[in-house]
Design a protein around this motif. Structure first.
Motif, mmCIF file in Angstrom:
data_model
loop_
_atom_site.group_PDB
_atom_site.id
_atom_site.type_symbol
_atom_site.label_atom_id
_atom_site.label_comp_id
_atom_site.label_asym_id
_atom_site.label_seq_id
_atom_site.Cartn_x
_atom_site.Cartn_y
_atom_site.Cartn_z
ATOM 1 N N GLY A 92 -40.543 26.334 4.295
ATOM 2 C CA GLY A 92 -39.830 25.090 4.577
ATOM 3 C C GLY A 92 -38.535 25.281 5.330
ATOM 4 N N GLN A 151 -39.155 19.933 3.504
ATOM 5 C CA GLN A 151 -38.989 19.272 4.801
ATOM 6 C C GLN A 151 -38.518 17.829 4.637
ATOM 7 O OE1 GLN A 151 -42.852 19.900 6.568
ATOM 8 N NE2 GLN A 151 -42.323 21.944 7.324
ATOM 9 N N THR A 153 -34.951 17.885 3.621
ATOM 10 C CA THR A 153 -34.133 18.254 4.777
ATOM 11 C C THR A 153 -33.862 17.043 5.650
ATOM 12 O OG1 THR A 153 -35.025 20.512 4.789
ATOM 13 C CG2 THR A 153 -34.000 19.730 6.825
#
Length: 474
Positions: A197, A164, A167
């Motif tokens: 995720g 995450q 990202t």
């Protein structure tokens, strides 16, 4: 210490995993409550196999506050038993300390080593009872389908947070990350992290083994390249690829040696090599795409365990002691459906290779198939649909013929999960009035929104794999 009391020893082998201290704590507390003396053996088999030992008497004050801490108060070692002399050395040390019960905490190779010790003790007529508590962040021990090793849940969760964060970074800088995740023998950890995720693409050895497709470096680069173009066709210039390091071990031996020298180097270098290959391809096609590689693994192993692993280690430690004191021997302990489920150590060993068995990812399971449906990857149907193919070719700065020729060998066969196929045939369908009435504890509910009792509320639901899912569309 009362010398009349039986001695229970605890030993940790293999790499670290979240929850080791939880097992040490629960084993020690239950053993002390049951009248045993408890000793901890430091550094696994490292010293035992040489006929030496460093031990510590374990009491309540040593273990009551460690159940939620990462690492291991007894440390650990990857060294394992490799020959009969080392078995004899271990037995002599255990006999010297009057060990009656041995609890080992470890993964596949530690299970193999403790099985060797158990067999050697039996041949020597040494009354030693052993039990193994399965520990590995890779979840690859040969346990029943619904059972997991402790440490996996925490590692998956920590990996999810990393994905995450990457990202967020990728979205901000408009770049791609290739995250190489530890796990040489099976892809459970990489798949779990990627799915939790919401990674753009996750690749594990089982993806290729299931279809009988060989793994090659160029093929891996093309699979990732295809996902990048598919995202570009969606006007998305960033994404996350989670790659299992075990794919290196699937390469042809000649290719592995020529490119990396050996598998260990390959595990560390596969990400960097893929970045160099992709950058050259993008340069040749006059595309501005940034790709960065990172390795993930060590930071997952000694994290503080999450609630799920804390509860599991409590159960496993208690069950291990009860198993031994009730006369059990030579088993790997696990929990199934809330009950103790011992597995004979002999069933976890591959007799043909004298090594521990490995549980791969089951690609026929629904959870795997759902993970596939949420990924952004090239499917064979993408190359068959003219409109989709045109968009993909434009995103790659190629003609449709060039795109098809380049990617037709690596495009995955499209497969939409069939939910009802996983529903037992002898049970009512999910929308059955009989089942619904049992759930509600009353008569079958009145159909709503114009759906009759014989009509599935999911009848008009269409799941398209080629149309990327909203979950990963960000």
């Amino acid at each position: 210490m009362d010398i009349r009391s039986p001695v229970l020893a605890i030993l940790c082998g293999g790499a670290p995993a979240p929850g080791i201290n939880g097992v040490i704590s629960s084993v020690t507390i239950e053993a002390l409550n049951s009248g045993c003396n408890v000793i901890g053996i430091f550094e696994g088999f490292k010293q035992l196999k040489e006929g030496r030992s460093m031990i510590q008497d374990l009491e309540w004050n040593d273990v009551t506050q460690i159940y939620n801490k990462g690492g291991s108060i007894l440390r650990t070692s990857k060294q394992q038993i490799t020959n009969r002399q080392e078995e004899d050395n271990c037995l002599r040390v255990l006999q010297h300390h009057r060990v009656r019960y041995l609890v080992t905490i470890g993964g596949a190779q530690t299970a193999y080593s403790v099985n060797c010790i158990a067999n050697a003790a039996k041949q020597a007529r040494y009354p030693l009872q052993v039990v193994h508590v399965p520990k590995t962040i890779f979840n690859d021990l040969p346990l029943p389908t619904d059972c997991r090793t402790f440490g996996y849940s925490t590692a998956r969760e920590e990996g999810m947070y990393l994905v995450q964060n990457f990202t967020n970074d990728a979205r901000t800088l408009l770049r791609w990350y290739i995250l190489v995740v530890m796990g040489q023998r099976a892809g459970h950890l990489a798949m779990g992290i990627g799915k939790a995720g919401a990674a753009t693409l996750t690749l594990i050895p089982e993806d290729f083994q299931a279809s009988g497709r060989p793994v090659s470096f160029q093929g891996l680069a093309s699979v990732i390249e295809g996902s990048i173009y598919k995202r570009r066709a969606m006007n998305k210039e960033y994404g996350i690829v989670v790659l299992s390091e075990g794919l290196v071990d699937c390469l042809n031996k000649n290719e592995l040696q020529e490119r990396f020298g050996n598998a260990d180097n390959g595990h560390q270098e596969i990400g960097r090599h893929l970045v160099l290959e992709l950058q050259q391809r993008f340069k040749n096609r006059q595309l501005d795409v940034t790709v960065v590689a990172r390795n993930i693994g060590n930071e997952l192993r000694s994290a503080d365990p999450n609630a799920s692993d804390i509860l599991l280690t409590r159960d496993l430690g208690y069950a291990a002691v009860r198993f031994l004191l009730d006369g059990g021997n030579s088993a790997m302990i696990t929990m199934k459906g809330g009950s103790l489920h011992p597995i004979p150590l002999s069933e976890s060993i591959d007799a043909s290779s004298s090594s521990a068995l490995i549980r791969p990812v089951d690609t026929t399971q629904l959870d795997y198939q759902i993970a596939q449906s949420y990924m952004i990857k090239l499917w064979s149907t993408d190359l068959q649909d003219v409109s989709t193919l045109t968009k993909l070719a434009r995103a790659a700065n190629m003609t449709t013929n060039e795109f098809t020729e380049h990617f037709q060998e690596i495009a995955f066969r499209s497969k939409t999960p069939t939910i009802l196929a996983h529903f037992p045939a002898n049970r009512p369908a999910p929308d059955s009035p009989i089942l619904l009435s049992k759930i509600a504890g009353s008569a079958a509910p009145t159909p709503h929104h114009g759906v009759t009792g014989t009509e599935s509320p999911f009848a008009n639901l269409r799941v398209s794999v080629s149309d990327t899912a909203a979950w990963n569309a960000d």
